[in-house]
Enzyme design. Structure first.
Site, PDB file in Angstrom:
ATOM      1  N   ASP A  96       0.835  -1.196   0.000  1.00  0.00           N
ATOM      2  CA  ASP A  96       0.000   0.000   0.000  1.00  0.00           C
ATOM      3  C   ASP A  96       0.873   1.249   0.000  1.00  0.00           C
ATOM      4  O   ASP A  96       2.026   1.213   0.439  1.00  0.00           O
ATOM      5  CB  ASP A  96      -0.908   0.031   1.228  1.00  0.00           C
ATOM      6  CG  ASP A  96      -1.827  -1.181   1.295  1.00  0.00           C
ATOM      7  OD1 ASP A  96      -2.058  -1.791   0.240  1.00  0.00           O
ATOM      8  OD2 ASP A  96      -2.283  -1.503   2.403  1.00  0.00           O
ATOM      9  N   ILE A  97       0.319   2.365  -0.433  1.00  0.00           N
ATOM     10  CA  ILE A  97       1.089   3.601  -0.556  1.00  0.00           C
ATOM     11  C   ILE A  97       1.721   4.024   0.765  1.00  0.00           C
ATOM     12  O   ILE A  97       2.828   4.561   0.794  1.00  0.00           O
ATOM     13  CB  ILE A  97       0.214   4.738  -1.135  1.00  0.00           C
ATOM     14  CG1 ILE A  97       1.085   5.962  -1.461  1.00  0.00           C
ATOM     15  CG2 ILE A  97      -0.939   5.088  -0.198  1.00  0.00           C
ATOM     16  CD1 ILE A  97       0.365   7.028  -2.270  1.00  0.00           C
TER      17      ILE A  97
END
Length: 238
Positions: free
Chosen positions: A105-106
């Site tokens: 995930d970012i």
């Protein structure tokens, strides 16, 4: 060893487009085994032959395997119109070739493997292979033995999917808990959604391991290095 067109080899090494490489050949700036190349389409075995570009030897590598300590704010993709990507952190000669093996995930940090070896990528990501992934996380809320037991049975996510069994280890428990969790899948936001199923929030997430590959803790966020032969052999199960 496979024979390849000279212009393709040079272009794949980041020395320019096929057109630009042809211009280098026309200017007599490329040598193969001590002989000036005159045909950009000549076939070479880059692993075995000595190729000089403007007098400098070409360090050819067919396969690239890079360990990255992914920083937050960077997405696990090869291109994106709005965000910096993990390949943007790499030298251009690698960035144009490799892809991330799976996604983080970012806002997730830690171990990310990038390679141009599609076969290895597939084997690491295939659900049939059950390659485990270990994470360290901080959780808002108290994690208890109840959660350990439930994770061991698999957790039903918000979309009704029931995950494979996961190993949950409590490092500290309180208003903010610290844990390690090992999963064998890579569903979208899986770790966060597993804890959310119990009303708990993941506030920090870092991947420590993928299969036999451990994050090199000497790498600062955003730093990277090539895998060692031992690390690569471990991933291949050799």
């Amino acid at each position: 060893m496979k024979r390849e067109r000279l212009d393709k080899v040079l272009a794949n090494m980041g020395l320019g487009t096929r057109k630009e490489v042809k211009a280098l050949v026309k200017q007599k700036l490329i040598e193969v085994d001590g002989v000036v190349a005159t045909d950009p389409g000549m076939h070479v075995i880059p692993e075995e032959q000595t190729i000089l570009v403007e007098g400098e030897p070409l360090n050819y590598k067919r396969w690239i395997y890079v360990m990255l300590n992914k920083p937050p704010g960077v997405i696990s993709a090869t291109e994106d119109p709005r965000h910096e990507t993990v390949v943007d952190l790499l030298p251009i000669e690698w960035a144009d070739k490799v892809h991330p093996v799976g996604r983080l995930d970012i806002d997730t940090e830690g171990l990310l493997l990038l390679t141009n070896d599609g076969q290895l990528s597939h084997s690491l990501l295939s659900p049939k292979k059950k390659v485990d992934k270990e994470y360290y996380a901080k959780i808002r809320g108290q994690v208890t033995q109840h959660h350990v037991d439930e994770f061991a049975k698999g957790v039903t996510l918000d979309d009704g999917y029931h995950t494979m069994p996961a190993k949950l280890e409590i490092l500290s428990s309180g208003e903010e808990s610290e844990i390690k969790v090992t999963i064998m899948e890579g569903k979208f936001h899986q770790v966060k959604r597993m804890f959310a199923a119990f009303g708990l929030e993941v506030t920090y997430l870092k991947r420590l391991r993928m299969g036999t590959l451990l994050l090199d803790e000497s790498l600062e966020l955003g730093d990277f290095r090539e895998l060692t032969e031992e690390e690569l052999a471990g991933l291949r199960g050799e």
